[in-house]
Write a protein that holds these residues in place. Structure first.
Motif, PDB file in Angstrom:
ATOM      1  N   VAL A  68       2.359 -26.052  52.479  1.00 31.49           N
ATOM      2  CA  VAL A  68       3.738 -25.602  52.464  1.00 31.49           C
ATOM      3  C   VAL A  68       4.487 -26.407  51.417  1.00 31.49           C
ATOM      4  O   VAL A  68       4.506 -27.637  51.472  1.00 31.49           O
ATOM      5  CB  VAL A  68       4.421 -25.759  53.831  1.00 31.49           C
ATOM      6  N   ILE A  69       5.102 -25.724  50.469  1.00 31.81           N
ATOM      7  CA  ILE A  69       5.944 -26.383  49.486  1.00 31.81           C
ATOM      8  C   ILE A  69       7.397 -26.180  49.891  1.00 31.81           C
ATOM      9  O   ILE A  69       7.786 -25.099  50.322  1.00 31.81           O
ATOM     10  CB  ILE A  69       5.668 -25.854  48.061  1.00 31.81           C
ATOM     11  N   SER A  70       8.182 -27.226  49.772  1.00 31.92           N
ATOM     12  CA  SER A  70       9.585 -27.162  50.144  1.00 31.92           C
ATOM     13  C   SER A  70      10.374 -28.099  49.238  1.00 31.92           C
ATOM     14  O   SER A  70       9.793 -28.875  48.476  1.00 31.92           O
ATOM     15  CB  SER A  70       9.792 -27.535  51.618  1.00 31.92           C
ATOM     16  N   ARG A  71      11.694 -28.023  49.334  1.00 30.78           N
ATOM     17  CA  ARG A  71      12.513 -28.883  48.492  1.00 30.78           C
ATOM     18  C   ARG A  71      13.806 -29.249  49.177  1.00 30.78           C
ATOM     19  O   ARG A  71      14.313 -28.535  50.041  1.00 30.78           O
ATOM     20  CB  ARG A  71      12.786 -28.205  47.142  1.00 30.78           C
ATOM     21  N   ASP A  72      14.342 -30.384  48.771  1.00 30.44           N
ATOM     22  CA  ASP A  72      15.642 -30.851  49.206  1.00 30.44           C
ATOM     23  C   ASP A  72      16.393 -31.235  47.936  1.00 30.44           C
ATOM     24  O   ASP A  72      16.222 -32.335  47.409  1.00 30.44           O
ATOM     25  CB  ASP A  72      15.518 -32.037  50.161  1.00 30.44           C
ATOM     26  N   ASN A  73      17.198 -30.318  47.451  1.00 29.07           N
ATOM     27  CA  ASN A  73      17.882 -30.556  46.183  1.00 29.07           C
ATOM     28  C   ASN A  73      18.873 -31.719  46.267  1.00 29.07           C
ATOM     29  O   ASN A  73      19.122 -32.385  45.258  1.00 29.07           O
ATOM     30  CB  ASN A  73      18.598 -29.284  45.719  1.00 29.07           C
ATOM     31  N   ALA A  74      19.413 -31.961  47.456  1.00 31.68           N
ATOM     32  CA  ALA A  74      20.321 -33.086  47.620  1.00 31.68           C
ATOM     33  C   ALA A  74      19.610 -34.409  47.376  1.00 31.68           C
ATOM     34  O   ALA A  74      20.231 -35.385  46.957  1.00 31.68           O
ATOM     35  CB  ALA A  74      20.949 -33.069  49.006  1.00 31.68           C
ATOM     36  N   LYS A  75      18.310 -34.450  47.663  1.00 37.90           N
ATOM     37  CA  LYS A  75      17.505 -35.643  47.434  1.00 37.90           C
ATOM     38  C   LYS A  75      16.744 -35.587  46.118  1.00 37.90           C
ATOM     39  O   LYS A  75      15.991 -36.510  45.800  1.00 37.90           O
ATOM     40  CB  LYS A  75      16.524 -35.854  48.583  1.00 37.90           C
ATOM     41  N   ASN A  76      16.925 -34.500  45.379  1.00 39.39           N
ATOM     42  CA  ASN A  76      16.250 -34.325  44.098  1.00 39.39           C
ATOM     43  C   ASN A  76      14.737 -34.439  44.256  1.00 39.39           C
ATOM     44  O   ASN A  76      14.045 -35.026  43.416  1.00 39.39           O
ATOM     45  CB  ASN A  76      16.750 -35.346  43.071  1.00 39.39           C
ATOM     46  N   THR A  77      14.227 -33.851  45.341  1.00 43.07           N
ATOM     47  CA  THR A  77      12.836 -34.023  45.722  1.00 43.07           C
ATOM     48  C   THR A  77      12.211 -32.697  46.137  1.00 43.07           C
ATOM     49  O   THR A  77      12.858 -31.871  46.789  1.00 43.07           O
ATOM     50  CB  THR A  77      12.717 -35.028  46.877  1.00 43.07           C
ATOM     51  N   VAL A  78      10.953 -32.523  45.765  1.00 41.02           N
ATOM     52  CA  VAL A  78      10.132 -31.411  46.209  1.00 41.02           C
ATOM     53  C   VAL A  78       8.955 -31.972  46.989  1.00 41.02           C
ATOM     54  O   VAL A  78       8.379 -32.992  46.601  1.00 41.02           O
ATOM     55  CB  VAL A  78       9.652 -30.559  45.022  1.00 41.02           C
ATOM     56  N   TYR A  79       8.598 -31.317  48.079  1.00 34.15           N
ATOM     57  CA  TYR A  79       7.544 -31.785  48.957  1.00 34.15           C
ATOM     58  C   TYR A  79       6.368 -30.816  48.965  1.00 34.15           C
ATOM     59  O   TYR A  79       6.519 -29.617  48.732  1.00 34.15           O
ATOM     60  CB  TYR A  79       8.058 -31.929  50.393  1.00 34.15           C
ATOM     61  N   LEU A  80       5.210 -31.355  49.257  1.00 35.93           N
ATOM     62  CA  LEU A  80       4.028 -30.548  49.510  1.00 35.93           C
ATOM     63  C   LEU A  80       3.386 -31.043  50.798  1.00 35.93           C
ATOM     64  O   LEU A  80       2.869 -32.159  50.848  1.00 35.93           O
ATOM     65  CB  LEU A  80       3.024 -30.629  48.359  1.00 35.93           C
ATOM     66  N   GLN A  81       3.436 -30.220  51.835  1.00 35.26           N
ATOM     67  CA  GLN A  81       2.775 -30.517  53.095  1.00 35.26           C
ATOM     68  C   GLN A  81       1.383 -29.911  53.071  1.00 35.26           C
ATOM     69  O   GLN A  81       1.225 -28.733  52.762  1.00 35.26           O
ATOM     70  CB  GLN A  81       3.569 -29.957  54.277  1.00 35.26           C
ATOM     71  N   PHE A  82       0.395 -30.706  53.388  1.00 30.69           N
ATOM     72  CA  PHE A  82      -0.989 -30.288  53.331  1.00 30.69           C
ATOM     73  C   PHE A  82      -1.600 -30.480  54.707  1.00 30.69           C
ATOM     74  O   PHE A  82      -1.678 -31.601  55.202  1.00 30.69           O
ATOM     75  CB  PHE A  82      -1.755 -31.112  52.303  1.00 30.69           C
ATOM     76  N   MET A  83      -2.046 -29.390  55.326  1.00 27.30           N
ATOM     77  CA  MET A  83      -2.613 -29.425  56.661  1.00 27.30           C
ATOM     78  C   MET A  83      -4.112 -29.172  56.612  1.00 27.30           C
ATOM     79  O   MET A  83      -4.625 -28.574  55.674  1.00 27.30           O
ATOM     80  CB  MET A  83      -1.958 -28.371  57.565  1.00 27.30           C
ATOM     81  N   SER A  84      -4.800 -29.623  57.642  1.00 26.18           N
ATOM     82  CA  SER A  84      -6.241 -29.385  57.793  1.00 26.18           C
ATOM     83  C   SER A  84      -7.002 -29.742  56.528  1.00 26.18           C
ATOM     84  O   SER A  84      -7.761 -28.938  55.980  1.00 26.18           O
ATOM     85  CB  SER A  84      -6.497 -27.926  58.189  1.00 26.18           C
ATOM     86  N   LEU A  85      -6.797 -30.940  56.070  1.00 18.56           N
ATOM     87  CA  LEU A  85      -7.419 -31.381  54.821  1.00 18.56           C
ATOM     88  C   LEU A  85      -8.937 -31.384  54.922  1.00 18.56           C
ATOM     89  O   LEU A  85      -9.511 -31.728  55.963  1.00 18.56           O
ATOM     90  CB  LEU A  85      -6.911 -32.770  54.452  1.00 18.56           C
TER      91      LEU A  85
END
Length: 124
Positions: A68-85
């Motif tokens: 799942v890719i997501s972002r928080d523009n207020a934090k100037n950050t983009v995240y990548l959640q990786f499950m079941s590696l």
């Protein structure tokens, strides 16, 4: 000058989850699409996720049950959640900033700013 730094990599066991962060400095990500790429040993770098400035994602290869890719523009950050590696997910993960503002793409010529990468190792 806009720069991005990845963080959150490390050692994980198969089946566990991990969250990676891509934080920008020297500029804002709020009008830019952002992509996540990875390069495994002996493999070419491949794009795995992209997100527009408004949060529209694309996952051309892996299902949303795994990433799942997501972002928080207020934090100037983009995240990548990786499950079941899995072992095959071991790679250096990179985030990059798309050249065009509201585009979903994972072709490397579309990107103009790259981070240095964060290492993810899946091991039992």
């Amino acid at each position: 000058q806009l720069q991005v730094v990845e963080s959150g990599g490390g050692l994980v066991h198969p089946g566990e989850s991990l969250s990676l962060s891509c934080t920008a400095s020297g500029g804002s990500l709020d009008s830019r699409s952002v992509g996540w790429f990875r390069r495994a040993p002996g493999k070419r770098r491949e794009g795995i996720a992209c997100i527009t400035s408004t949060g529209v994602p694309m996952y051309p290869e892996l299902p949303e049950s795994r990433i799942v890719i997501s972002r928080d523009n207020a934090k100037n950050t983009v995240y990548l959640q990786f499950m079941s590696l899995e072992y095959e997910d071991s790679a250096t993960y990179y985030c990059a900033i798309l050249r065009r503002p509201y585009v979903l793409a994972l072709t490397e010529p579309e990107y103009e700013v790259w981070g240095q990468g964060t290492q993810v190792t899946v091991s039992s």
